[in-house]
Design a protein around this motif. Structure first.
Motif, PDB file in Angstrom:
ATOM      1  N   MET B   7       0.851  -1.189   0.000  1.00  0.00           N
ATOM      2  CA  MET B   7       0.000   0.000   0.000  1.00  0.00           C
ATOM      3  C   MET B   7       0.891   1.245   0.000  1.00  0.00           C
ATOM      4  O   MET B   7       1.838   1.327   0.786  1.00  0.00           O
ATOM      5  CB  MET B   7      -0.880  -0.015   1.245  1.00  0.00           C
ATOM      6  CG  MET B   7      -2.015   0.973   1.206  1.00  0.00           C
ATOM      7  SD  MET B   7      -2.993   0.928   2.730  1.00  0.00           S
ATOM      8  CE  MET B   7      -3.896  -0.574   2.514  1.00  0.00           C
ATOM      9  N   ARG B  12      -1.944   5.332   2.408  1.00  0.00           N
ATOM     10  CA  ARG B  12      -1.980   5.123   3.857  1.00  0.00           C
ATOM     11  C   ARG B  12      -2.221   6.426   4.594  1.00  0.00           C
ATOM     12  O   ARG B  12      -2.957   6.475   5.581  1.00  0.00           O
ATOM     13  CB  ARG B  12      -0.676   4.490   4.334  1.00  0.00           C
ATOM     14  CG  ARG B  12      -0.570   3.013   3.950  1.00  0.00           C
ATOM     15  CD  ARG B  12       0.726   2.423   4.428  1.00  0.00           C
ATOM     16  NE  ARG B  12       0.881   2.599   5.859  1.00  0.00           N
ATOM     17  CZ  ARG B  12       2.037   2.556   6.490  1.00  0.00           C
ATOM     18  NH1 ARG B  12       3.149   2.329   5.813  1.00  0.00           N
ATOM     19  NH2 ARG B  12       2.100   2.728   7.794  1.00  0.00           N
ATOM     20  N   TYR B  15      -5.854   7.367   4.247  1.00  0.00           N
ATOM     21  CA  TYR B  15      -6.644   6.553   5.186  1.00  0.00           C
ATOM     22  C   TYR B  15      -6.515   7.109   6.606  1.00  0.00           C
ATOM     23  O   TYR B  15      -7.499   7.305   7.313  1.00  0.00           O
ATOM     24  CB  TYR B  15      -6.169   5.101   5.184  1.00  0.00           C
ATOM     25  CG  TYR B  15      -6.787   4.225   4.112  1.00  0.00           C
ATOM     26  CD1 TYR B  15      -8.146   4.290   3.816  1.00  0.00           C
ATOM     27  CD2 TYR B  15      -6.013   3.304   3.418  1.00  0.00           C
ATOM     28  CE1 TYR B  15      -8.707   3.477   2.840  1.00  0.00           C
ATOM     29  CE2 TYR B  15      -6.569   2.485   2.436  1.00  0.00           C
ATOM     30  CZ  TYR B  15      -7.910   2.578   2.158  1.00  0.00           C
ATOM     31  OH  TYR B  15      -8.461   1.778   1.198  1.00  0.00           O
ATOM     32  N   LEU B  16      -5.275   7.343   7.007  1.00  0.00           N
ATOM     33  CA  LEU B  16      -5.014   7.790   8.378  1.00  0.00           C
ATOM     34  C   LEU B  16      -5.678   9.141   8.640  1.00  0.00           C
ATOM     35  O   LEU B  16      -6.352   9.329   9.667  1.00  0.00           O
ATOM     36  CB  LEU B  16      -3.505   7.885   8.617  1.00  0.00           C
ATOM     37  CG  LEU B  16      -3.086   8.171  10.059  1.00  0.00           C
ATOM     38  CD1 LEU B  16      -3.540   7.055  10.984  1.00  0.00           C
ATOM     39  CD2 LEU B  16      -1.574   8.339  10.159  1.00  0.00           C
TER      40      LEU B  16
END
Lengths: 517, 311
Positions: B7, B12, B15-16
């Motif tokens: 990923m 990432r 997403y975070l």
């Protein structure tokens, strides 16, 4: 690059008593930190629930939402790694090496199998898998490292295996680890550190094999490689930015005896696999675990594995991290190796063994003081990296020991021991309902877990009905139980032991396989 | 290069960041909702506060009405009804079950608070079993029948022996006596956080909430005014004995000299449930004791009667 043995050797600190004066005091304080945080959270929850239940209720709701979102976040990583593992397992890595023009004729793979009293069949299964590997087995050096403490039987097994299989490999060594060496803790670390030095003296140096050309795989004795493991490892080694500042981590699948193991054992084992899969997508949080691979050159420079502590598998990463001033990384292979799930003759014994194994893994908390101490002492490690690794380590062990308790037990405390005034509030009535519903939503992640676990199952043995697949799905309802009793409790015990200086020794997980399989 | 890559850092981070933003938005919203705040956008953004009503009964098949609207019917596993989204105000709650007297109560619902109700459902009629003083025992191998004293009867009578030998006041042990006014003795009973006592001179019952803090159950308050302790019952005939109803801290059973045994709710908000469990025709005094988990034993002269009380 340094070529002297241990030229970059970091401090091999096993415990506070290995140091003197202020350093010893500092290290001791750091040893006490994880348990302080965990117990502080637990006792703080009880105190808050009694005196200010409303604030505790706010914290629980916030924590539940955090848990739900974290589950979704980690599930995304798990799903991605699942796809990657399936892709990597289908790939012809020999062809990939050739297609990418990566010459690897100069490389040799050294595989070290330390063992104690494991049965002949358990060890032979791993060696047969090496023979069946698609990689040229003549480039493989097998090192069997029995413990002398285990007696004549262990040595005899090693010799029998050598006689039977040596011809399949480039080299085959039996390097017994002597008993009662002063300054050593009996265990895997001292065993493989001894074995690798034997091979260096007896093979690498006499044959002028360059250390840089040897990739060492330190395997647990039950490790069974999949056919393309060494191709995959070689490709990653050759394409790594700096392969001598890198460890290589496969995904441990506990498939060797998965059809024999009880549901309890399967869930705990698969949970471990999933955690490793998630970490494979977050390499900056990844440290080596269980079976792993690393260049001989690196190991030689940093003085091999520590001989005075339990968690040598993860410590070797931190040794290298400290030795190279933070310039060290782990490359996730996203390719599996297969190991044994816990299995004993009875369910109770299996449960006890699972607890002990999880406690040993939880004892990885001994790395926390090591990492923090060296971050304080080593001025060359970048500051932000120090903060990141310290936070990752502390948060990881804190979560392990407290999160399941917060979710499944402590979350109900304000409603139980809070004041009558709080108990009559809308918030108090809503708290259990919200907690339950948020947790149920979080459990959706289990569906993903169940599907993934099925996809990695080995072929169903004869005599095991198709209904077993149903059990393999249903087993996931045990998760609240397993993460509490085989996650939080052993983790908390390990941290508490470290707090009080009651250091653990190496406990060898018994390997047991059903005879009819 | 591999076709299948880990990923990406960007993904990432997205997403975070996304989950972090979601956390900071969701958490206060959920907390406010859980506290009883509701948000509306009819014409403009409005925040209102809600309260709740909680009704719990262990008797299955009970219909719960809120302002004459059927809200729920309890079952063996579903023993409770909770509405945590109602506007503050006065509500009429009824619990109806065939074979039981209908229980009803006017209650005040306040913002962010839940009014808890435990309907006191009593059977339309109590069925008593008389314990005979003697029993017939046939002799083995003969047609002769012996008459013997019934051991069960003896055991039950022994419960009342002390009472017959003394007056009510004599029954009170030192630890049971408290002074609420100079020169007056009282009988008191404590169950959990609730203390009930009977004042012989004034012939009235008091209830007091003993728990820590400034909290009081809703039945201590009316029209925003809370009184602790308060008188919940005045009797016309002197009380000879009283106790808490099995498993409840808000209902008492008491016997009076005019020959009846009664149960009454401590909660005096209308309608305060009060039932006569037993009475004799002669008006002679009766007494009672609670035995085991739920057994009510009544002594009427020489007669011993028992009935099982439902919680």
């Amino acid at each position: 690059m340094a070529t002297e043995k241990g030229s970059k050797k970091p401090p091999h600190i096993g415990r506070a008593s290995d140091l003197q004066g202020k350093d010893r005091f500092l290290y001791r304080l750091l040893e006490m930190l994880p348990a302080t945080l965990a117990w502080g959270t637990i006792l703080g929850s009880i105190v808050l629930s009694y005196f200010v239940p409303i604030w505790m209720a706010f914290f629980i709701i916030a924590f539940d939402i955090y848990w739900l979102l974290k589950t979704l976040y980690l599930s995304a990583h798990l799903r991605q790694n699942w796809k990657r593992m399936k892709y990597n397992m289908k790939l012809d890595w020999q062809k990939k090496l050739a297609d990418d023009g990566l010459s690897h004729e100069h490389l040799k793979h050294m595989i070290i199998y330390p063992f104690y009293k494991e049965e002949y069949e358990v060890i032979e299964k791993g060696i047969r898998a090496l023979e069946d590997s698609s990689y040229d087995s003549k480039k493989v050096i097998v090192v069997l490292a029995p413990e002398e403490r285990a007696g004549e039987e262990a040595l005899s097994i090693a010799q029998r295996l050598k006689e039977r299989h040596a011809s399949s490999f480039g080299h085959f060594f039996v390097a017994p680890h002597p008993a009662d060496v002063p300054g050593e803790m009996p265990g895997k670390g001292s065993n493989i550190a001894h074995a690798i030095e034997v091979v260096r003296i007896e093979l690498l140096d006499p044959h002028s094999i360059a250390y840089k050309n040897v990739i060492v795989s330190a395997f647990d004795i039950d490790t069974v490689v999949y056919p393309e493991y060494f191709g995959c490892l070689t490709w990653h080694f050759l394409t790594a930015e700096n392969p001598y500042r890198t460890s290589f981590q496969p995904v441990p699948l506990y498939n060797n005896n998965i059809w024999e193991a009880p549901a309890l054992s399967r869930v705990v084992a698969s949970s471990g696999t999933f955690w490793q899969m998630i970490q494979q997508e977050r390499p900056e949080k990844l440290a080596t675990f269980s079976s792993h691979s690393v260049s001989f050159q690196t190991l030689y420079e940093i003085g091999y594995w520590q001989k005075n502590m339990v968690s040598e598998d993860s410590r070797i990463y931190w040794n290298a991290f400290v030795a190279y001033d933070g310039d060290y990384t782990v490359v996730p292979l996203s390719y599996p190796v297969s190991l044994d799930a816990n299995l004993a003759p009875s369910l109770l014994k299996t449960a006890v063994n699972i607890y002990k194994q999880q406690r040993r893994w939880g004892w990885g908390v001994e790395n926390v003081p090591y990492v923090m101490y060296n971050c304080i002492k080593n001025k060359k490690i970048p500051f932000l990296k120090k903060i990141r690794v310290t936070f990752t380590q502390l948060e990881g062990f804190w979560s392990l020991a407290t999160n399941p308790l917060l979710i499944f037990l402590l979350g109900w405390l304000p409603v139980t021991i809070g004041s009558p005034q709080f108990k009559s509030s809308v918030l108090a009535f809503n708290l259990p309902v919200f907690t339950r519903n948020i947790m149920l939503m979080a459990m959706v992640g289990l569906v993903i877990s169940a599907i993934i676990s099925l996809s990695f199952l080995p072929v169903r043995p004869k005599g095991k009905g198709k209904h077993r697949y149903g059990y393999m799905l249903l087993q996931w309802i045990l998760i609240p139980f397993t993460i509490t009793f085989f996650g939080a409790f052993p983790g908390l015990e390990a941290q508490t032991r470290l707090f009080f200086g009651r250091y653990m020794g190496f406990w060898v997980t018994p390997k047991h396989r059903s005879k009819e399989v | 290069m591999l076709d299948m890559k880990p990923m990406s850092h960007t993904k990432r981070r997205v997403y975070l960041l996304g989950f972090s933003i979601l956390f900071f938005i969701l958490t206060p919203l959920v907390i406010f909702y859980a506290m009883g705040y509701r948000f509306g956008f009819v014409e403009k953004f409005v925040v209102t506060e809600r309260g709740g009503v909680y009704v719990q009964t262990s008797i299955p098949g009970t219909d719960i009405y809120l302002d004459d609207e059927l809200k729920d019917t309890t079952g063996i596993f579903n023993q409770e009804y909770l509405s945590q989204s109602i506007k503050p105000g006065r509500y009429f709650v009824r619990a109806v079950n065939e074979g039981y007297r209908t229980w009803e109560k006017y209650v005040q619902v306040d913002a962010q608070r839940v009014t808890s109700l435990y309907p006191f459902l009593v059977p339309e009629e109590f069925e008593f079993e008389e314990i005979l003083q003697v029993v017939e025992k046939p002799q083995q191998g003969t047609t002769t029948i012996d008459i013997a004293v019934n051991d069960v009867y003896k055991d039950f009578v022994s419960l009342f022996v002390l009472a017959e030998a003394t007056t009510t006041k004599d029954l009170i042990t030192a630890s049971d006596v408290i002074d609420i006014e100079e020169g007056q003795d009282v009988i008191k009973r404590v169950f959990g956080d609730v203390q009930v006592w009977y004042d012989e001179d004034e012939q009235q019952f008091y209830v007091e909430w003993l728990a820590r803090g400034d909290f009081l159950p809703s039945y201590f308050c009316e029209n925003g005014e809370c009184i602790n302790p308060f008188v919940f019952l005045k009797v016309t005939s002197p009380v000879t004995h009283f106790d808490f109803y099995p498993g409840r801290d808000d209902v008492i059973i008491f016997a009076v000299e005019n020959g009846s045994v009664n149960a009454v709710e401590v909660d005096k908000r209308p309608q305060q449930t009060s039932v006569e469990i037993y009475s004799n025709e002669s008006g002679a005094p009766v007494d009672f004791r609670l035995v085991g988990r739920d057994t009510l034993v009544i002594k009427d002269g020489e007669k011993i009667l028992t009935t099982e009380l439902e919680r």
